[in-house]
Design a protein around this motif. Structure first.
Motif, PDB file in Angstrom:
ATOM      1  N   ASP A 161      41.665 -18.160  26.387  1.00  0.00           N
ATOM      2  CA  ASP A 161      41.237 -19.350  27.126  1.00  0.00           C
ATOM      3  C   ASP A 161      41.504 -20.636  26.356  1.00  0.00           C
ATOM      4  OD1 ASP A 161      39.976 -17.703  29.188  1.00  0.00           O
ATOM      5  OD2 ASP A 161      38.463 -17.260  27.650  1.00  0.00           O
ATOM      6  N   ILE A 162      41.519 -20.544  25.026  1.00  0.00           N
ATOM      7  CA  ILE A 162      41.600 -21.743  24.204  1.00  0.00           C
ATOM      8  C   ILE A 162      42.187 -21.390  22.846  1.00  0.00           C
ATOM      9  CG2 ILE A 162      39.266 -21.476  23.236  1.00  0.00           C
ATOM     10  CD1 ILE A 162      38.974 -24.563  23.514  1.00  0.00           C
ATOM     11  N   VAL A 163      42.772 -22.376  22.188  1.00  0.00           N
ATOM     12  CA  VAL A 163      43.378 -22.194  20.867  1.00  0.00           C
ATOM     13  C   VAL A 163      42.606 -23.009  19.834  1.00  0.00           C
ATOM     14  CG1 VAL A 163      45.421 -22.683  19.449  1.00  0.00           C
ATOM     15  CG2 VAL A 163      45.689 -21.723  21.743  1.00  0.00           C
ATOM     16  N   LEU A 164      42.318 -22.380  18.697  1.00  0.00           N
ATOM     17  CA  LEU A 164      41.824 -23.112  17.537  1.00  0.00           C
ATOM     18  C   LEU A 164      43.013 -23.352  16.627  1.00  0.00           C
ATOM     19  CD1 LEU A 164      38.523 -21.210  16.599  1.00  0.00           C
ATOM     20  CD2 LEU A 164      38.842 -23.098  18.207  1.00  0.00           C
ATOM     21  N   GLU A 165      43.420 -24.611  16.490  1.00  0.00           N
ATOM     22  CA  GLU A 165      44.530 -24.943  15.599  1.00  0.00           C
ATOM     23  C   GLU A 165      43.951 -25.346  14.246  1.00  0.00           C
ATOM     24  OE1 GLU A 165      48.477 -27.810  15.171  1.00  0.00           O
ATOM     25  OE2 GLU A 165      46.911 -28.339  16.603  1.00  0.00           O
ATOM     26  N   LEU A 166      44.076 -24.456  13.263  1.00  0.00           N
ATOM     27  CA  LEU A 166      43.532 -24.718  11.937  1.00  0.00           C
ATOM     28  C   LEU A 166      44.507 -25.548  11.118  1.00  0.00           C
ATOM     29  CD1 LEU A 166      41.416 -22.594  12.712  1.00  0.00           C
ATOM     30  CD2 LEU A 166      41.586 -21.698  10.393  1.00  0.00           C
ATOM     31  N   LEU A 167      43.990 -26.644  10.565  1.00  0.00           N
ATOM     32  CA  LEU A 167      44.773 -27.510   9.690  1.00  0.00           C
ATOM     33  C   LEU A 167      44.071 -27.617   8.345  1.00  0.00           C
ATOM     34  CD1 LEU A 167      45.539 -30.451  12.172  1.00  0.00           C
ATOM     35  CD2 LEU A 167      46.863 -28.361  11.803  1.00  0.00           C
TER      36      LEU A 167
ATOM     37  N   MET B  34      42.253 -17.906  20.521  1.00  0.00           N
ATOM     38  CA  MET B  34      43.332 -17.585  19.588  1.00  0.00           C
ATOM     39  C   MET B  34      43.236 -18.524  18.392  1.00  0.00           C
ATOM     40  SD  MET B  34      47.498 -17.753  20.086  1.00  0.00           S
ATOM     41  CE  MET B  34      47.624 -16.287  21.101  1.00  0.00           C
ATOM     42  N   VAL B  35      43.363 -17.960  17.193  1.00  0.00           N
ATOM     43  CA  VAL B  35      43.324 -18.747  15.964  1.00  0.00           C
ATOM     44  C   VAL B  35      44.748 -18.880  15.439  1.00  0.00           C
ATOM     45  CG1 VAL B  35      42.327 -18.959  13.668  1.00  0.00           C
ATOM     46  CG2 VAL B  35      41.044 -17.789  15.470  1.00  0.00           C
ATOM     47  N   LEU B  36      45.236 -20.118  15.344  1.00  0.00           N
ATOM     48  CA  LEU B  36      46.599 -20.376  14.889  1.00  0.00           C
ATOM     49  C   LEU B  36      46.591 -21.295  13.674  1.00  0.00           C
ATOM     50  CD1 LEU B  36      48.584 -21.041  18.212  1.00  0.00           C
ATOM     51  CD2 LEU B  36      48.752 -19.038  16.740  1.00  0.00           C
ATOM     52  N   GLY B  37      47.560 -21.099  12.798  1.00  0.00           N
ATOM     53  CA  GLY B  37      47.683 -21.973  11.641  1.00  0.00           C
ATOM     54  C   GLY B  37      48.772 -21.486  10.712  1.00  0.00           C
ATOM     55  N   ILE B  38      49.139 -22.333   9.768  1.00  0.00           N
ATOM     56  CA  ILE B  38      50.161 -21.977   8.794  1.00  0.00           C
ATOM     57  C   ILE B  38      49.550 -21.057   7.733  1.00  0.00           C
ATOM     58  CG2 ILE B  38      51.365 -24.162   9.173  1.00  0.00           C
ATOM     59  CD1 ILE B  38      50.216 -25.095   6.457  1.00  0.00           C
ATOM     60  N   PRO B  39      50.361 -20.431   6.882  1.00  0.00           N
ATOM     61  CA  PRO B  39      49.813 -19.598   5.810  1.00  0.00           C
ATOM     62  C   PRO B  39      48.894 -20.394   4.881  1.00  0.00           C
ATOM     63  CG  PRO B  39      52.166 -19.190   6.069  1.00  0.00           C
ATOM     64  CD  PRO B  39      51.843 -20.376   6.932  1.00  0.00           C
ATOM     65  N   ASN B  40      47.874 -19.731   4.392  1.00  0.00           N
ATOM     66  CA  ASN B  40      46.950 -20.283   3.391  1.00  0.00           C
ATOM     67  C   ASN B  40      46.108 -21.444   3.906  1.00  0.00           C
ATOM     68  OD1 ASN B  40      46.017 -19.832   0.706  1.00  0.00           O
ATOM     69  ND2 ASN B  40      46.974 -21.738   0.063  1.00  0.00           N
ATOM     70  N   VAL B  41      45.995 -21.577   5.221  1.00  0.00           N
ATOM     71  CA  VAL B  41      45.154 -22.643   5.763  1.00  0.00           C
ATOM     72  C   VAL B  41      43.712 -22.171   5.942  1.00  0.00           C
ATOM     73  CG1 VAL B  41      45.409 -22.216   8.248  1.00  0.00           C
ATOM     74  CG2 VAL B  41      45.246 -24.572   7.406  1.00  0.00           C
ATOM     75  N   GLY B  42      43.486 -20.862   5.744  1.00  0.00           N
ATOM     76  CA  GLY B  42      42.121 -20.344   5.783  1.00  0.00           C
ATOM     77  C   GLY B  42      41.740 -19.625   7.061  1.00  0.00           C
ATOM     78  N   LYS B  43      42.723 -19.094   7.794  1.00  0.00           N
ATOM     79  CA  LYS B  43      42.404 -18.409   9.053  1.00  0.00           C
ATOM     80  C   LYS B  43      41.510 -17.194   8.828  1.00  0.00           C
ATOM     81  CE  LYS B  43      46.533 -17.699  10.711  1.00  0.00           C
ATOM     82  NZ  LYS B  43      46.140 -16.304  10.870  1.00  0.00           N
ATOM     83  N   SER B  44      41.894 -16.361   7.873  1.00  0.00           N
ATOM     84  CA  SER B  44      41.096 -15.160   7.613  1.00  0.00           C
ATOM     85  C   SER B  44      39.696 -15.519   7.133  1.00  0.00           C
ATOM     86  CB  SER B  44      41.799 -14.279   6.575  1.00  0.00           C
ATOM     87  OG  SER B  44      43.022 -13.791   7.076  1.00  0.00           O
ATOM     88  N   SER B  45      39.599 -16.566   6.324  1.00  0.00           N
ATOM     89  CA  SER B  45      38.287 -16.986   5.818  1.00  0.00           C
ATOM     90  C   SER B  45      37.388 -17.463   6.950  1.00  0.00           C
ATOM     91  CB  SER B  45      38.453 -18.102   4.779  1.00  0.00           C
ATOM     92  OG  SER B  45      39.163 -17.639   3.655  1.00  0.00           O
ATOM     93  N   ILE B  46      37.960 -18.214   7.888  1.00  0.00           N
ATOM     94  CA  ILE B  46      37.186 -18.689   9.034  1.00  0.00           C
ATOM     95  C   ILE B  46      36.681 -17.503   9.854  1.00  0.00           C
ATOM     96  CG2 ILE B  46      37.463 -19.728  11.321  1.00  0.00           C
ATOM     97  CD1 ILE B  46      36.976 -21.879   9.446  1.00  0.00           C
TER      98      ILE B  46
END
Length: 276
Positions: free
Chosen positions: A16-22, A115-127
């Motif tokens: 339904d929505i994307v979390l763009e992690l920066l 959906m959780v999206l982001g570049i490597p090492n931005v902390g997706k797994s940690s979130i």
């Protein structure tokens, strides 16, 4: 990259929505233009992660800028879970019309699929881990979702959310070399393929312009108004830390590793490399 792009495009239909992690220290450089193109009109929330490492004044300015652009934006500390309640509220606010529609159809218990999206090492797994173990989300189970390939990892958490994790994705080529440089500073690019001494020297040059007091405090330096080159700053740091090798020469390789590690770990203070 093409395969990953197709996979993400396909998976967007499931959420339904994307979390763009920066990365809150480099919001512009850590925003993958390829992912933005893929997301298009899908509802999204911009999440400035690692906000504990960033200059809080600049982070608030970035949030204000995103909101001026009509985007929902929040800051989060994945290590502690600070900011997660605000993130949950932002997601529900962004989807309030859809949620109202589900309730009219008798689907009030339907989970919000994210959906959780982001570049490597931005902390997706940690979130995601913080959502699973606490931060107001409660415990969860990890499972394969029917009709979805096994490459997808769905996480059901106790706030009425289902999260879909995706691999971190860097775009194939950085048109602006400064973007690549900033990604390297923060560790999004593997150090093994970089000139560590050159990178650390360049970081010191940047910090001497943006946050000279932080360098002076951390490394007991006395920076003059005269501009020093990166290798000169690196040698100063090495000498102050007593990083000497045979013959009294400065171990600049060791100094470079120290500078990069301490910047990435927040030991130089709260620093933002990009200001809006």
């Amino acid at each position: 990259m093409a395969k990953t792009r197709r996979k993400i495009t396909e998976d967007l239909k499931l959420v339904d929505i994307v979390l763009e992690l920066l990365d809150a220290r480099i919001p512009a450089s850590s925003s993958n233009p390829v992912l933005r193109e893929i997301i298009q009109n899908k509802p999204r929330v911009v999440v400035l992660n690692k906000s504990d490492l960033a200059d809080p004044k600049q982070t608030m300015r970035w949030i204000a800028k995103y909101r001026e652009l009509g985007l929902s934006a929040v800051q989060v500390e994945s290590k502690t879970g600070k900011g997660l309640p605000a993130l949950y509220r932002a997601v529900r606010e962004e989807l309030k019309e859809q949620i109202a529609g589900w309730e009219r159809k008798g689907m009030s218990g339907r989970p919000i699929r994210v959906m959780v999206l982001g570049i490597p090492n931005v902390g997706k797994s940690s979130i995601i881990n913080r959502m699973l173990i606490g931060g107001g989300a409660g415990r969860a189970e990890v499972r394969d979702k029917p009709g979805v390939t096994r490459q997808n990892r769905w996480f059901t958490i106790g706030k009425g959310f289902e999260l879909l994790d995706t691999p971190g994705v860097l775009w194939p080529k950085f048109e602006n070399p400064i973007v690549g440089e900033r990604l390297a500073f923060t560790g999004a690019v593997k150090d093994e393929i970089l000139d560590t001494e050159g990178l650390a020297g360049r970081l010191l040059e940047v910090l001497s312009g943006l946050y000279p007091q932080s360098l002076e405090n951390r490394y007991k330096l006395k920076l003059s108004n005269e501009h020093l080159a990166g290798h000169e700053l690196l040698e100063l740091v090495g000498r102050k830390r007593g990083m000497l090798i045979s013959g009294g020469e400065i171990d600049t390789d060791r100094a470079a590793i120290t500078v990069l590690d301490e910047f990435r770990g927040g030991k130089l203070g709260a620093i933002s490399l990009e200001w809006p």
